[in-house]
Scaffold this active site. Structure first.
Site, PDB file in Angstrom:
ATOM      1  N   ASN A 168      24.460  78.011  32.441  1.00 12.52           N
ATOM      2  CA  ASN A 168      24.091  77.701  33.819  1.00 12.52           C
ATOM      3  C   ASN A 168      24.900  78.570  34.780  1.00 12.52           C
ATOM      4  O   ASN A 168      26.103  78.733  34.597  1.00 12.52           O
ATOM      5  CB  ASN A 168      24.356  76.221  34.109  1.00 12.52           C
ATOM      6  CG  ASN A 168      23.518  75.313  33.229  1.00 12.52           C
ATOM      7  OD1 ASN A 168      22.349  75.592  32.981  1.00 12.52           O
ATOM      8  ND2 ASN A 168      24.111  74.230  32.742  1.00 12.52           N
ATOM      9  N   CYS A 228      41.552  75.999  37.520  1.00 10.21           N
ATOM     10  CA  CYS A 228      40.284  75.993  36.788  1.00 10.21           C
ATOM     11  C   CYS A 228      40.394  75.113  35.543  1.00 10.21           C
ATOM     12  O   CYS A 228      41.286  75.310  34.708  1.00 10.21           O
ATOM     13  CB  CYS A 228      39.899  77.420  36.411  1.00 10.21           C
ATOM     14  SG  CYS A 228      38.500  77.511  35.295  1.00 10.21           S
ATOM     15  N   HIS A 230      33.667  78.535  35.457  1.00  8.80           N
ATOM     16  CA  HIS A 230      34.288  79.423  34.469  1.00  8.80           C
ATOM     17  C   HIS A 230      33.179  79.698  33.457  1.00  8.80           C
ATOM     18  O   HIS A 230      32.633  78.755  32.864  1.00  8.80           O
ATOM     19  CB  HIS A 230      35.501  78.721  33.826  1.00  8.80           C
ATOM     20  CG  HIS A 230      36.226  79.529  32.786  1.00  8.80           C
ATOM     21  ND1 HIS A 230      37.598  79.754  32.827  1.00  8.80           N
ATOM     22  CD2 HIS A 230      35.789  80.124  31.659  1.00  8.80           C
ATOM     23  CE1 HIS A 230      37.958  80.467  31.770  1.00  8.80           C
ATOM     24  NE2 HIS A 230      36.877  80.701  31.045  1.00  8.80           N
ATOM     25  N   HIS A 244      39.695  84.112  32.722  1.00 12.23           N
ATOM     26  CA  HIS A 244      38.849  83.498  33.745  1.00 12.23           C
ATOM     27  C   HIS A 244      37.793  84.471  34.240  1.00 12.23           C
ATOM     28  O   HIS A 244      38.104  85.547  34.748  1.00 12.23           O
ATOM     29  CB  HIS A 244      39.676  83.002  34.936  1.00 12.23           C
ATOM     30  CG  HIS A 244      38.810  82.326  35.966  1.00 12.23           C
ATOM     31  ND1 HIS A 244      38.411  81.020  35.841  1.00 12.23           N
ATOM     32  CD2 HIS A 244      38.220  82.800  37.088  1.00 12.23           C
ATOM     33  CE1 HIS A 244      37.618  80.702  36.850  1.00 12.23           C
ATOM     34  NE2 HIS A 244      37.491  81.768  37.628  1.00 12.23           N
ATOM     35  N   THR A 276      28.533  73.279  36.916  1.00 13.80           N
ATOM     36  CA  THR A 276      29.543  72.387  37.491  1.00 13.80           C
ATOM     37  C   THR A 276      30.964  72.902  37.299  1.00 13.80           C
ATOM     38  O   THR A 276      31.864  72.483  38.028  1.00 13.80           O
ATOM     39  CB  THR A 276      29.436  70.972  36.893  1.00 13.80           C
ATOM     40  OG1 THR A 276      29.592  71.056  35.470  1.00 13.80           O
ATOM     41  CG2 THR A 276      28.100  70.339  37.224  1.00 13.80           C
ATOM     42  N   HIS A 327      30.595  80.029  30.723  1.00 15.64           N
ATOM     43  CA  HIS A 327      30.526  79.332  29.431  1.00 15.64           C
ATOM     44  C   HIS A 327      29.109  79.300  28.910  1.00 15.64           C
ATOM     45  O   HIS A 327      28.143  79.319  29.671  1.00 15.64           O
ATOM     46  CB  HIS A 327      31.082  77.904  29.536  1.00 15.64           C
ATOM     47  CG  HIS A 327      30.475  77.076  30.629  1.00 15.64           C
ATOM     48  ND1 HIS A 327      30.830  77.209  31.950  1.00 15.64           N
ATOM     49  CD2 HIS A 327      29.519  76.117  30.602  1.00 15.64           C
ATOM     50  CE1 HIS A 327      30.138  76.357  32.686  1.00 15.64           C
ATOM     51  NE2 HIS A 327      29.321  75.684  31.894  1.00 15.64           N
ATOM     52  N   CYS A 355      40.182  77.089  32.266  1.00 15.72           N
ATOM     53  CA  CYS A 355      41.415  77.858  32.042  1.00 15.72           C
ATOM     54  C   CYS A 355      42.505  76.944  31.498  1.00 15.72           C
ATOM     55  O   CYS A 355      43.273  77.328  30.607  1.00 15.72           O
ATOM     56  CB  CYS A 355      41.878  78.524  33.333  1.00 15.72           C
ATOM     57  SG  CYS A 355      40.999  80.043  33.743  1.00 15.72           S
TER      58      CYS A 355
HETATM   59  P1  5GP Z   1      27.964  73.264  33.406  1.00 22.84           P
HETATM   60  O1  5GP Z   1      27.437  72.015  34.065  1.00 22.84           O
HETATM   61  O2  5GP Z   1      28.927  73.989  34.323  1.00 22.84           O
HETATM   62  O3  5GP Z   1      26.903  74.162  32.838  1.00 22.84           O
HETATM   63  O4  5GP Z   1      28.765  72.781  32.140  1.00 22.84           O
HETATM   64  C1  5GP Z   1      30.019  72.194  32.225  1.00 22.84           C
HETATM   65  C2  5GP Z   1      30.157  71.298  31.028  1.00 22.84           C
HETATM   66  O5  5GP Z   1      31.517  70.956  30.915  1.00 22.84           O
HETATM   67  C3  5GP Z   1      29.386  69.973  31.142  1.00 22.84           C
HETATM   68  O6  5GP Z   1      28.443  69.874  30.084  1.00 22.84           O
HETATM   69  C4  5GP Z   1      30.484  68.896  31.059  1.00 22.84           C
HETATM   70  O7  5GP Z   1      30.101  67.776  30.302  1.00 22.84           O
HETATM   71  C5  5GP Z   1      31.627  69.661  30.402  1.00 22.84           C
HETATM   72  N1  5GP Z   1      32.947  69.168  30.774  1.00 22.84           N
HETATM   73  C6  5GP Z   1      33.376  68.814  32.029  1.00 22.84           C
HETATM   74  N2  5GP Z   1      34.679  68.460  31.990  1.00 22.84           N
HETATM   75  C7  5GP Z   1      35.069  68.581  30.683  1.00 22.84           C
HETATM   76  C8  5GP Z   1      36.308  68.344  30.020  1.00 22.84           C
HETATM   77  O8  5GP Z   1      37.320  67.961  30.617  1.00 22.84           O
HETATM   78  N3  5GP Z   1      36.348  68.575  28.694  1.00 22.84           N
HETATM   79  C9  5GP Z   1      35.239  69.004  27.987  1.00 22.84           C
HETATM   80  N4  5GP Z   1      35.378  69.184  26.671  1.00 22.84           N
HETATM   81  N5  5GP Z   1      34.061  69.240  28.587  1.00 22.84           N
HETATM   82  C10 5GP Z   1      33.975  69.036  29.919  1.00 22.84           C
HETATM   83 ZN    ZN Z   2      38.870  79.571  34.479  1.00 22.19          ZN
END
Ligand code: 5GP
Ligand code: ZN
Length: 114
Positions: free
Chosen positions: A87, A4, A98, A46, A95, A100, A7
């Site tokens: 989300n 993950c 985990h 996690h 995406t 958030h 994680c």
């Molecule tokens: P989700 O799309 O799951 O709601 O949010 C995931 C977020 O993680 C996205 O806004 C994306 O830009 C961010 N993200 C993806 N990979 C990384 C990373 O390696 N480091 C950081 N700081 N953010 C990441």
């Molecule tokens: Zn995780």
């Protein structure tokens, strides 16, 4: 969880720009910010998403939310306001599996949320 991304960030195996940390949560800057302030707040443990979070204590989930407010205060967003987004699942474009919270602020945001 072994594979993950968040994680690994929580464990310090992948670098991140830390904004806030305590025993239970980590807050760090999103790698692709969608607002002047875009911080992700995660439980260090996690949890894949809100369905999985049914097994977490109310206190742990409240702590996560409170940490989002702490981040907003630290980022100077109390007066101007901010948005907290989480989300969950494909339709919401989650995406990273985990749990958030996105803390977004520093600009006037669109009135529509979806
Ligand atoms: P989700 O799309 O799951 O709601 O949010 C995931 C977020 O993680 C996205 O806004 C994306 O830009 C961010 N993200 C993806 N990979 C990384 C990373 O390696 N480091 C950081 N700081 N953010 C990441
Ligand atoms: Zn995780």
């Amino acid at each position: 969880m072994n594979d993950c991304l968040f994680c690994k960030i929580a464990a310090g195996e992948i670098p991140s720009t830390k904004v806030y940390e305590d025993d239970e949560v980590l807050a760090f800057r999103d790698i692709a910010p969608q607002a002047p302030t875009h911080v992700l707040v995660i439980p260090k443990k996690h949890v894949s998403g809100w369905y999985d979070a049914k097994d977490e204590s109310d206190a742990a989930l409240a702590h996560l939310m409170r940490a989002a407010a702490t981040v907003a205060r630290m980022e100077g967003l109390v007066e101007s306001g901010f948005r907290v987004v989480s989300n969950c699942g494909p339709d919401a474009q989650q995406t990273v599996p985990h749990l958030h919270l996105h803390v977004l602020g520093g600009k006037a945001m669109a009135g529509e949320m979806a």
